[in-house]
Design an enzyme around this catalytic site. Structure first.
Site, PDB file in Angstrom:
ATOM      1  N   GLY A 267     -22.367 -28.456 -17.602  1.00  0.00           N
ATOM      2  CA  GLY A 267     -22.689 -27.113 -18.076  1.00  0.00           C
ATOM      3  C   GLY A 267     -22.330 -26.911 -19.541  1.00  0.00           C
ATOM      4  O   GLY A 267     -23.145 -26.439 -20.335  1.00  0.00           O
ATOM      5  N   ALA A 268     -21.099 -27.261 -19.896  1.00  0.00           N
ATOM      6  CA  ALA A 268     -20.641 -27.073 -21.272  1.00  0.00           C
ATOM      7  C   ALA A 268     -19.303 -27.774 -21.431  1.00  0.00           C
ATOM      8  O   ALA A 268     -18.731 -28.236 -20.447  1.00  0.00           O
ATOM      9  CB  ALA A 268     -20.490 -25.587 -21.579  1.00  0.00           C
ATOM     10  N   MET A 269     -18.821 -27.819 -22.669  1.00  0.00           N
ATOM     11  CA  MET A 269     -17.585 -28.553 -22.934  1.00  0.00           C
ATOM     12  C   MET A 269     -16.716 -27.823 -23.947  1.00  0.00           C
ATOM     13  O   MET A 269     -17.192 -27.409 -25.005  1.00  0.00           O
ATOM     14  CB  MET A 269     -17.958 -29.962 -23.427  1.00  0.00           C
ATOM     15  CG  MET A 269     -16.777 -30.847 -23.715  1.00  0.00           C
ATOM     16  SD  MET A 269     -15.797 -31.142 -22.207  1.00  0.00           S
ATOM     17  CE  MET A 269     -14.173 -31.254 -22.925  1.00  0.00           C
ATOM     18  N   GLU A 270     -15.448 -27.725 -23.616  1.00  0.00           N
ATOM     19  CA  GLU A 270     -14.499 -26.877 -24.344  1.00  0.00           C
ATOM     20  C   GLU A 270     -13.853 -27.516 -25.567  1.00  0.00           C
ATOM     21  O   GLU A 270     -12.752 -27.107 -25.953  1.00  0.00           O
ATOM     22  CB  GLU A 270     -13.391 -26.452 -23.366  1.00  0.00           C
ATOM     23  CG  GLU A 270     -12.430 -27.589 -22.911  1.00  0.00           C
ATOM     24  CD  GLU A 270     -12.780 -28.226 -21.574  1.00  0.00           C
ATOM     25  OE1 GLU A 270     -13.959 -28.164 -21.169  1.00  0.00           O
ATOM     26  OE2 GLU A 270     -11.874 -28.806 -20.946  1.00  0.00           O
ATOM     27  N   ASN A 271     -14.480 -28.488 -26.223  1.00  0.00           N
ATOM     28  CA  ASN A 271     -13.882 -29.140 -27.397  1.00  0.00           C
ATOM     29  C   ASN A 271     -13.204 -28.121 -28.317  1.00  0.00           C
ATOM     30  O   ASN A 271     -13.756 -27.060 -28.574  1.00  0.00           O
ATOM     31  CB  ASN A 271     -14.969 -29.859 -28.190  1.00  0.00           C
ATOM     32  CG  ASN A 271     -15.914 -30.613 -27.300  1.00  0.00           C
ATOM     33  OD1 ASN A 271     -15.508 -31.482 -26.560  1.00  0.00           O
ATOM     34  ND2 ASN A 271     -17.190 -30.229 -27.329  1.00  0.00           N
ATOM     35  N   HIS A 303     -15.690 -19.240 -19.500  1.00  0.00           N
ATOM     36  CA  HIS A 303     -14.958 -20.412 -18.994  1.00  0.00           C
ATOM     37  C   HIS A 303     -14.527 -21.323 -20.158  1.00  0.00           C
ATOM     38  O   HIS A 303     -13.348 -21.683 -20.261  1.00  0.00           O
ATOM     39  CB  HIS A 303     -15.860 -21.173 -18.016  1.00  0.00           C
ATOM     40  CG  HIS A 303     -15.243 -22.407 -17.424  1.00  0.00           C
ATOM     41  ND1 HIS A 303     -14.638 -22.399 -16.185  1.00  0.00           N
ATOM     42  CD2 HIS A 303     -15.121 -23.676 -17.897  1.00  0.00           C
ATOM     43  CE1 HIS A 303     -14.182 -23.618 -15.923  1.00  0.00           C
ATOM     44  NE2 HIS A 303     -14.460 -24.406 -16.954  1.00  0.00           N
ATOM     45  N   GLU A 304     -15.451 -21.658 -21.017  1.00  0.00           N
ATOM     46  CA  GLU A 304     -15.108 -22.568 -22.113  1.00  0.00           C
ATOM     47  C   GLU A 304     -14.119 -21.906 -23.072  1.00  0.00           C
ATOM     48  O   GLU A 304     -13.207 -22.549 -23.580  1.00  0.00           O
ATOM     49  CB  GLU A 304     -16.352 -23.037 -22.871  1.00  0.00           C
ATOM     50  CG  GLU A 304     -17.444 -23.664 -22.001  1.00  0.00           C
ATOM     51  CD  GLU A 304     -16.961 -24.745 -21.045  1.00  0.00           C
ATOM     52  OE1 GLU A 304     -15.988 -25.439 -21.370  1.00  0.00           O
ATOM     53  OE2 GLU A 304     -17.563 -24.887 -19.951  1.00  0.00           O
ATOM     54  N   HIS A 307     -10.641 -22.019 -21.681  1.00  0.00           N
ATOM     55  CA  HIS A 307     -10.037 -23.353 -21.764  1.00  0.00           C
ATOM     56  C   HIS A 307      -9.176 -23.512 -23.015  1.00  0.00           C
ATOM     57  O   HIS A 307      -8.308 -24.390 -23.056  1.00  0.00           O
ATOM     58  CB  HIS A 307     -11.128 -24.425 -21.807  1.00  0.00           C
ATOM     59  CG  HIS A 307     -11.490 -25.017 -20.464  1.00  0.00           C
ATOM     60  ND1 HIS A 307     -10.557 -25.373 -19.530  1.00  0.00           N
ATOM     61  CD2 HIS A 307     -12.695 -25.350 -19.931  1.00  0.00           C
ATOM     62  CE1 HIS A 307     -11.171 -25.894 -18.461  1.00  0.00           C
ATOM     63  NE2 HIS A 307     -12.472 -25.883 -18.681  1.00  0.00           N
ATOM     64  N   GLU A 326      -9.032 -27.011 -14.676  1.00  0.00           N
ATOM     65  CA  GLU A 326     -10.294 -26.497 -14.142  1.00  0.00           C
ATOM     66  C   GLU A 326     -10.091 -25.409 -13.089  1.00  0.00           C
ATOM     67  O   GLU A 326     -10.781 -24.392 -13.096  1.00  0.00           O
ATOM     68  CB  GLU A 326     -11.155 -27.638 -13.600  1.00  0.00           C
ATOM     69  CG  GLU A 326     -11.592 -28.644 -14.676  1.00  0.00           C
ATOM     70  CD  GLU A 326     -12.313 -28.012 -15.858  1.00  0.00           C
ATOM     71  OE1 GLU A 326     -12.747 -26.847 -15.763  1.00  0.00           O
ATOM     72  OE2 GLU A 326     -12.436 -28.682 -16.910  1.00  0.00           O
TER      73      GLU A 326
HETATM   74  N1  0A1 Z   1     -14.657 -29.611 -18.944  1.00  0.00           N
HETATM   75  C1  0A1 Z   1     -15.984 -29.106 -18.812  1.00  0.00           C
HETATM   76  C2  0A1 Z   1     -16.843 -29.874 -17.893  1.00  0.00           C
HETATM   77  C3  0A1 Z   1     -17.340 -31.189 -18.349  1.00  0.00           C
HETATM   78  C4  0A1 Z   1     -16.857 -32.318 -17.771  1.00  0.00           C
HETATM   79  C5  0A1 Z   1     -17.366 -33.565 -18.107  1.00  0.00           C
HETATM   80  C6  0A1 Z   1     -18.381 -33.605 -19.025  1.00  0.00           C
HETATM   81  O1  0A1 Z   1     -18.949 -34.800 -19.356  1.00  0.00           O
HETATM   82  C7  0A1 Z   1     -18.792 -35.860 -18.539  1.00  0.00           C
HETATM   83  C8  0A1 Z   1     -18.865 -32.480 -19.628  1.00  0.00           C
HETATM   84  C9  0A1 Z   1     -18.319 -31.269 -19.292  1.00  0.00           C
HETATM   85  C10 0A1 Z   1     -15.886 -27.727 -18.186  1.00  0.00           C
HETATM   86  O2  0A1 Z   1     -15.152 -27.555 -17.233  1.00  0.00           O
HETATM   87  O3  0A1 Z   1     -16.574 -26.836 -18.627  1.00  0.00           O
HETATM   88 ZN    ZN Z   2     -13.822 -26.265 -17.202  1.00  0.00          ZN
END
Ligand code: 0A1
Ligand code: ZN
Length: 888
Positions: A267-271, A303-304, A307, A326
Site C-alpha cells: 500500500g505505502a511505505m513510511e520512509n 497510517h504512514e 509510523h 504494525e
Molecule cells: N511498512 C509498510 C508496509 C510495507 C511493507 C513491505 C513493503 O515492501 C516489501 C512495502 C510496504 C506499511 O505498513 O505501511
Molecule cells: Zn505499517
C-alpha cells in the site's frame, strides 16, 4: 524444485549485531540502466555484543562490486569474499571506515525491492530487506545510523531528486548533470531509507505544530495527476493534528514528503520524511475514486504518518517484532478513522476484514503468532495476523487499562524507547508498569497462534433474580503448536430488558451502583463464571460488544433474540453482528436444504430495518448486507461452493422480490442530486441506496434494471458509477457490453480506473468469467509487471470470486498456478501472495482437495522457485500443517 532448501530463521537465535554503523554517506549516480552507488560507512564494534573473530559479514544481493577499501586502503582479493548474498571481510579493526562501490540495474528490477524504475521515475523500497540490493550493509533494523545522501542525475530527465531528511545542497555539474544532497538528522534503520528521481509536480501546503513549528507538506505526483491530491493533503493535516491531540506526538523534521508511484508491491511505505505510496492510496477525484477509495486513502495516509513515531523513532529490534510497529500503527489509524468518520461503521469494517482474512489465516497451514517464532521469507509475514490481529492486541490493552492509563503507558513507551529498536515485550512492559497489572497471561496472545473459541452459556434464575454466565475458552492446535494456554481478554457485555434497554449490571457481592450500560469482564482461565444480581426477568445478553477481543463467540441465541438485538442493542457493532448471525443461519439452512423456504419473520425483520430512520445509514447498509460467500464457507465443515452460491443468490433474489416497493423507496429517498460530499452522512446515503439497487437488480425485474441503467448513465461520481456497472456486468448480455465499452472509452487514460474495469469483469458471478479473464490477459493494457494490474485482474478473480475460482473442474486452480509460475521469476512477493489462495485446500471436498494440492505440487516442482513461493507451497503441503475450520 528449489535447489538448496531455504532455511528458516528463528527468533531464539537473535543476537545483537557484532558491529554498529554510526554514519552512512551514500552517493548515487542515477541511471535506469546502470546506477553507481558509492557507500562510505563508519563502523565500530558493538560493546553490547560478544566479541567474534574480527570477521565482518555484510548483506548484499544482486550487486556488482567494483571497489572495496578500509580506511582508504583497497582490499586485496584474499582479504574478502563475495557470495550471492554477502560480502565477507576477514579481518577488520574495532573502528573503521568502509568504502564500497557497486553497480545496480534499476530497469531490470521487476521484483520492486531496492532501487527500481516505475514508469519514468526511479524509486526505492527497502522494507524489509531491500537495502541490501542497493549497497552492502548490515541490513537489519537494530543497526541505526545517520544518513547523508548525494544524488547525481540528468536534470532534464530527473528534475526532482529526493531522499530522507532535509535538502542541504544543490550544484550544477560541468557535464550537464546536477547534484542534490540530503541529510537526515535522525538515526534510522536501513529499511527506512528512500530516494526518488523523476519529473514530478508538487502540491504544497503547511502545518503548524502544537509547539509552533512550521512544517512544509509536499505531495509529488506525475504532472497529470496534480488534480487528484487534495484529499490526501487534507488527510495528512488531519492525521498530524490527531496525533498531537491523542498521543501528544509532534512531527520532527521541517519537511514531510509523499510521492505517488504506479508500481508498488504494497500500500505505502513510511520512509523517514519521504513516504512512498502506491498511487492508489494518494490519487482521488470524486469522478475517479469511490467512497471506499477515499476512506482508504485517509487511512493509509494516516497510517504512514503515524509510523513516524510508531516505527521510525521507535523501531523493531528484529523482524519477529514486526507487529510492534504494525499492530500499534494499525490500531492508531483505526482509531483516527473512527474519530474523523463514523465509529460504528469503522469497527464493523475492521471486524469484517479480520474475520475474512485473519481468522482463516489463523486456522490454516501458515497460521503464526502475532510475534512469529520462525520464518523462511519475511516478506510472507506482512499478514493480517501481524497487522490486524496485532492491532486487536493493542486495542485489548487499551480496553484493559482504560483511556487515561493507556495514554500514560504510551507516553512512557515513547519516552523510554525513543531512538531505540525494541520488542513487543518492551511495549507490554510499559502497559504493565503504568497500570501495576500483571499481563503475564495477556502476553500469550503474542506468542500463541489460533483464534480462541468462546462457548458461553447463560442461565436466568427467576426466583433468585440472577443471571449467570459460564464462559469457556478453547484454542485448537496450530502448526508447530499443539498445546495451548488460556488467554487474558476483556469481554464486554450488556443485558437488555424486555424493552431493549440496558440493565444496570451488578455482580454478586458488589455494592449497588446501578449504572446501566456496558460492562467489561475479564477472562484469564479456561473457564469463568459470573453471576449478575437484580435481574428479575430473563434478559437478552449482548455479548462481546464492540468485538472486545478477537475470538469466535458461540451462544445459543434464538432467532427472536437475534432480531431483538438487531433492533435494540445500544452497541452498533452488536446490532450488525446479530444481523449477520441471523442471515448466516438462514443462508446455511438454505445450503443444507435447497427447498427450504425463507422464514417470513426474517423478511419482516429485514423490512423493519429498511424503514429504520433512527440508525446511521452507513451502519444500516452494513446491517442489511448478506455475509459473503467466503465467510459462509468458513462456517461449514466442508465448503459447499455451489450450494453457498445458490443460496446467497436465491436469498438476494427473494429479498428483491418481496421487498421491491420498500427498496425502491429507500433507493429514491437516498438519491443525492448536486455536489458530491464526502461526509459520513452522504457516504451512508450512497451505500444504502446502492445496496437497495443491488437487491432490486437481484429480483431481475424491469424496474430495477431501468434504475440501474439510468444511474450508470447519469452518475457523476465513481461510487455510483461502479455500483451500477458491477450490477450491469452481473446482469450480462448487451447491457454489460455497452456499459463496459462506454466505461473503458471514458477512462482508458486513468490507470487506476482501468484497474476497476479489469476487476469488475474478474469478479462477475457469470459462468464465462474465467474465459473473460484469460482474454483480458491479452488486453494491451494488461501487464504482469504492474502489481496493481495483477491484483485487479488475477487477484480479483482468485480471491474475490469464490464461485468461479473454485469451479469443480479445477480450471481456476490451474489458472492461479500458471500465473504464479509466470510471476515468480518477475516478482516473488506478488507470486507468493497469490499462491496463498490455494493453501486452504483442506477446507474443500476431496475432488477439489486433490486438484488444489496438485497445483501446489506443480509450483513446488518449478526450477529456481523463489524462497517466497517455496515457503508458501511447502507449508501448504506439510502434513503437520493441519487445518482447522475457522470459526465465526
Ligand atoms: N511498512 C509498510 C508496509 C510495507 C511493507 C513491505 C513493503 O515492501 C516489501 C512495502 C510496504 C506499511 O505498513 O505501511
Ligand atoms: Zn505499517
Amino acid at each position: 524444485m528449489y535447489r538448496d532448501t531455504p532455511h528458516p530463521i528463528h527468533l531464539e537465535d537473535y543476537r545483537p549485531p557484532e558491529f554498529l554503523i554510526d554514519r552512512v554517506d551514500l552517493r548515487f549516480e542515477l541511471d535506469p540502466d546502470r546506477t553507481r552507488v558509492d557507500a562510505s560507512l563508519q563502523l565500530r564494534r558493538n560493546p553490547a555484543a560478544t566479541r567474534g573473530d574480527g570477521t565482518l559479514r555484510l548483506d548484499g544481493e544482486q550487486l556488482e562490486l567494483e571497489a572495496v577499501s578500509i580506511d582508504g586502503h583497497s582490499l586485496l582479493p584474499s582479504e574478502y569474499r563475495v557470495d550471492p548474498d554477502s560480502l565477507t571481510i576477514y579481518r577488520v579493526p574495532d573502528r573503521f571506515r568502509l568504502d564500497t562501490r557497486v553497480r545496480i540495474h534499476p530497469n531490470l528490477n521487476t521484483a520492486l525491492e531496492g532501487l527500481y524504475q516505475s514508469g519514468q521515475m526511479l524509486c526505492t523500497q527497502c522494507e524489509a530487506e531491500g537495502f541490501r540490493r542497493i549497497t552492502y550493509f548490515l541490513d537489519r533494523p537494530d543497526v541505526m545510523a545517520r544518513y547523508r545522501t548525494t544524488l547525481i542525475a540528468d536534470r532534464g530527465r530527473f528534475p526532482v531528486l529526493l531522499s530522507n531528511g532535509n535538502r542541504v545542497e544543490e550544484h550544477q555539474l560541468d557535464d550537464g548533470r546536477y547534484r542534490v544532497v540530503w541529510e537526515d538528522p535522525f538515526p534510522k534503520p536501513s529499511y527506512l531509507f528512500a530516494l526518488i528521481a523523476g519529473d514530478l509536480s508538487l502540491l504544497e501546503d503547511r502545518f503548524i505544530t502544537a509547539s509552533g513549528r512550521d512544517i512544509a507538506l509536499q505531495i509529488y505526483v506525475e504532472p497529470h495527476n496534480l488534480d487528484k491530491c487534495d484529499h490526501a493533503m487534507l488527510a495528512l493535516k488531519k492525521a498530524m493534528l490527531w496525533d498531537e491531540e491523542h498521543y501528544g506526538r509532534e512531527y520532527d523534521l521541517d519537511i514531510y514528503m509523499i510521492v505517488a508511484v504506479s508500481h508498488f508491491n504494497m500500500g505505502a511505505m513510511e520512509n523517514k520524511g519521504l513516504n512512498v505510496f502506491n498511487d492508489k492510496f494518494v490519487l482521488a477525484r470524486p469522478d475517479t475514486a469511490t467512497d471506499d477509495d477515499f476512506l482508504g486513502i485517509e487511512g493509509v495516509i494516516a497510517h504512514e504518518y503515524f509510523h513516524n513515531w510508531t516505527g521510525n523513532r521507535i523501531t523493531c529490534r528484529d523482524w519477529f517484532q514486526l507487529s510492534l510497529k504494525e499492530g500499534f500503527t494499525v490500531y492508531r489509524d483505526q482509531e483516527f478513522s473512527a474519530d474523523v468518520g463514523s465509529r460504528g461503521v469503522k469497527r464493523v469494517s475492521d471486524v469484517r476484514l479480520l474475520r475474512a482474512h485473519q481468522f482463516p489465516e489463523d486456522g490454516g497451514p501458515m497460521a503464526h503468532p502475532v510475534r512469529p517464532d520462525s520464518y523462511i521469507e519475511i516478506n510472507n509475514f506482512y499478514t493480517a495476523t501481524v497487522y490486524n490481529k496485532g492491532a486487536e492486541l493493542v486495542r485489548m490493552q487499551a480496553t484493559l487499562l482504560g483511556p487515561e492509563l493507556f495514554r500514560k503507558a504510551t507516553d512512557l513507551y515513547f519516552m523510554r524507547h525513543d531512538g531505540q529498536a525494541v520488542t513487543t515485550d518492551d511495549f507490554v512492559l510499559c502497559m504493565e508498569e503504568t497500570s501495576g497489572r500483571d499481563l503475564t497471561r495477556f502476553r500469550r496472545w503474542y506468542s500463541q497462534a489460533g483464534t480462541p473459541r468462546l462457548e458461553v452459556e447463560g442461565e436466568h434464575d427467576a426466583t433468585r433474580g440472577t443471571y449467570s454466565l459460564r464462559i469457556r475458552q478453547q484454542i485448537d492446535p496450530t502448526p508447530g503448536q499443539r498445546e495451548k494456554l488460556p488467554l487474558h481478554l476483556p469481554f464486554a457485555l450488556g443485558l437488555l430488558d424486555a424493552q431493549g434497554a440496558d440493565l444496570p449490571l451488578r455482580l454478586e457481592g458488589e455494592p449497588d451502583e446501578r449504572v446501566p450500560g456496558t460492562r467489561i469482564l475479564e477472562l484469564t482461565d479456561w473457564e469463568t463464571r459470573f453471576c449478575f444480581v437484580d435481574v428479575p426477568e430473563r434478559p437478552v445478553p449482548s455479548l462481546l460488544r464492540g468485538f472486545s477481543a478477537p475470538v469466535s463467540l458461540h451462544f445459543g441465541f434464538s432467532d427472536e433474540d437475534l432480531m431483538f438485538l438487531m433492533r435494540h442493542d445500544s452497541d452498533g457493532f452488536s446490532r450488525w453482528d446479530a444481523a449477520q448471525t441471523l442471515m448466516q443461519r438462514v443462508l446455511l439452512g438454505m445450503v443444507g436444504d435447497p427447498d427450504k423456504e425463507v422464514p417470513t419473520r426474517f423478511i419482516e425483520a429485514f423490512r423493519g430495518a429498511l424503514s429504520d430512520t433512527a440508525t446511521d445509514k452507513a451502519l444500516l447498509a452494513e446491517v442489511l448486507t448478506l455475509p459473503s460467500e467466503s465467510y459462509l464457507g468458513d462456517q461449514m465443515d466442508v465448503v459447499d461452493v455451489e450450494g453457498i452460491h445458490r443460496a446467497r443468490t436465491g436469498l438476494k433474489r427473494h429479498i428483491g422480490l418481496q421487498l421491491g416497493d420498500e427498496l425502491v423507496q429507500v433507493y429514491c429517498e437516498n438519491r443525492d442530486a448536486g455536489v458530491y460530499r464526502l461526509t459520513p452522512e452522504a457516504i451512508g446515503r450512497r451505500a444504502l441506496k446502492n445496496l437497495a439497487l443491488s437487491y432490486l437488480m437481484s429480483a431481475q425485474q424491469a424496474e430495477g434494471l431501468a434504475l440501474c441503467r439510468d444511474q450508470f448513465a447519469d452518475a457523476e461520481n465513481m461510487t455510483d458509477t461502479m455500483a451500477a456497472l458491477r450490477l450491469l456486468v452481473d446482469h450480462g448480455g448487451d447491457e454489460a457490453h455497452h456499459a463496459l465499452d462506454a466505461f473503458y472509452r471514458r477512462w482508458s487514460n486513468e490507470p487506476l480506473v482501468v484497474d476497476k474495469w479489469f476487476s469488475v469483469q474478474a469478479t462477475s458471478s457469470r459462468e464465462g468469467t474465467l474465459g473473460a479473464v484469460l482474454g483480458l490477459m491479452h488486453h494491451p493494457d494488461f501487464s504482469l509487471r504492474n502489481p496493481n494490474r495483477v491484483r485487479s485482474l488475477i487477484g480479483a478473480f482468485c480471491s474475490g470470486n469464490p464461485a468461479r475460482f473454485h469451479a469443480a473442474d479445477g480450471s481456476g486452480y490451474r489458472f492461479l498456478a500458471d500465473r504464479v509460475l509466470e510471476l515468480d521469476p518477475l516478482n516473488p512477493q506478488i507470486a507468493a501472495r497469490l499462491l496463498k489462495g490455494l493453501i486452504r485446500w483442506r477446507r474443500y471436498d476431496e475432488g477439489r482437495q486433490t486438484l488444489m494440492r496438485g497445483e501446489i505440487a506443480r509450483v513446488l516442482e518449478a526450477n529456481d522457485l523463489s524462497s517466497d513461493a517455496f515457503e508458501v507451497a511447502s507449508k501448504a503441503l506439510d502434513d503437520l500443517g493441519r487445518q482447522a475450520r475457522p470459526s465465526a
